[in-house]
Scaffold this motif. Structure first.
Motif, PDB file in Angstrom:
ATOM      1  N   ASN A 148     -11.648  -0.724  -3.337  1.00 48.49           N
ATOM      2  CA  ASN A 148     -12.957  -0.185  -2.988  1.00 48.49           C
ATOM      3  C   ASN A 148     -13.968  -1.311  -3.058  1.00 48.49           C
ATOM      4  OD1 ASN A 148     -12.132   2.539  -2.792  1.00 48.49           O
ATOM      5  ND2 ASN A 148     -12.200   2.717  -5.005  1.00 48.49           N
ATOM      6  N   LYS A 208      -4.721  -0.084  -3.564  1.00 49.91           N
ATOM      7  CA  LYS A 208      -5.960   0.346  -2.897  1.00 49.91           C
ATOM      8  C   LYS A 208      -7.102  -0.513  -3.406  1.00 49.91           C
ATOM      9  CE  LYS A 208      -4.697   5.185  -2.186  1.00 49.91           C
ATOM     10  NZ  LYS A 208      -3.348   4.885  -1.946  1.00 49.91           N
ATOM     11  N   CYS A 255      -9.962  -3.254  -7.395  1.00 51.86           N
ATOM     12  CA  CYS A 255      -8.592  -3.251  -6.885  1.00 51.86           C
ATOM     13  C   CYS A 255      -7.701  -2.526  -7.889  1.00 51.86           C
ATOM     14  CB  CYS A 255      -8.095  -4.690  -6.723  1.00 51.86           C
ATOM     15  SG  CYS A 255      -9.040  -5.647  -5.539  1.00 51.86           S
ATOM     16  N   THR A 278       0.818  -1.216   0.000  1.00 55.31           N
ATOM     17  CA  THR A 278       0.000   0.000   0.000  1.00 55.31           C
ATOM     18  C   THR A 278       0.849   1.263   0.000  1.00 55.31           C
ATOM     19  OG1 THR A 278      -0.122  -0.041   2.413  1.00 55.31           O
ATOM     20  CG2 THR A 278      -1.905  -1.124   1.202  1.00 55.31           C
TER      21      THR A 278
END
Length: 116
Positions: free
Chosen positions: A87, A85, A100, A39
C-alpha cells in the motif's frame, strides 16, 4: 510536547536493535532469485511445509519497506514470501508512505525418487 521531541530517539533505537539487519544479504538473495516474493498464495512446483506468519514493514522509501519485510522473513527462517501486497499513502506535502506485507513460508523438502 515531550513525546514530539523524543520521537526520533525511538526510531533510531529500532534501527540499532537490528530488526532489519542483514538488509544487504537479503537484497542479494532476492536479486539473484534465491528468495522469491510472489503475489499468489502458492508457488508452482513447490509444496508449502510451514507458514511462519505475517511479515510487515513500513517506511518512506519503497526499498526500505520491501527489503525490510524480506529481512524480517529471512530472520524468521523463511524461504519465500507468498501473498505479497503493498500500500502507498500519498500525503498532501508530496511524500509517500509505503507498507509492504506478505506471508513468510518454508517449503517441504523434495522427496527423492526410489530407484529399483
Amino acid at each position: 510536547m515531550l513525546f514530539l521531541l523524543g520521537g526520533n530517539e525511538k526510531k533510531s533505537r529500532k534501527a540499532e536493535n537490528g530488526r532489519t539487519e542483514n538488509m544487504e544479504v537479503v537484497k542479494d538473495l532476492f536479486l539473484t532469485g534465491r528468495f522469491p516474493v510472489v503475489t499468489t498464495e502458492s508457488m508452482e512446483g513447490r509444496v508449502l511445509g510451514k507458514v511462519l506468519g505475517l511479515v510487515v514493514c513500513r517506511g518512506y522509501d519503497s526499498d526500505e519497506a520491501f527489503f525490510g519485510m524480506a529481512a524480517r522473513a529471512v530472520n524468521k527462517g523463511a524461504q519465500a514470501i507468498i501473498g505479497y501486497k503493498e500500500n502507498v499513502a500519498f500525503h498532501p506535502d508530496g511524500s509517500k508512505y509505503f507498507c509492504c506485507y506478505g506471508t513468510a513460508v518454508q517449503f517441504e523438502k523434495p522427496k527423492k525418487a526410489l530407484t529399483i
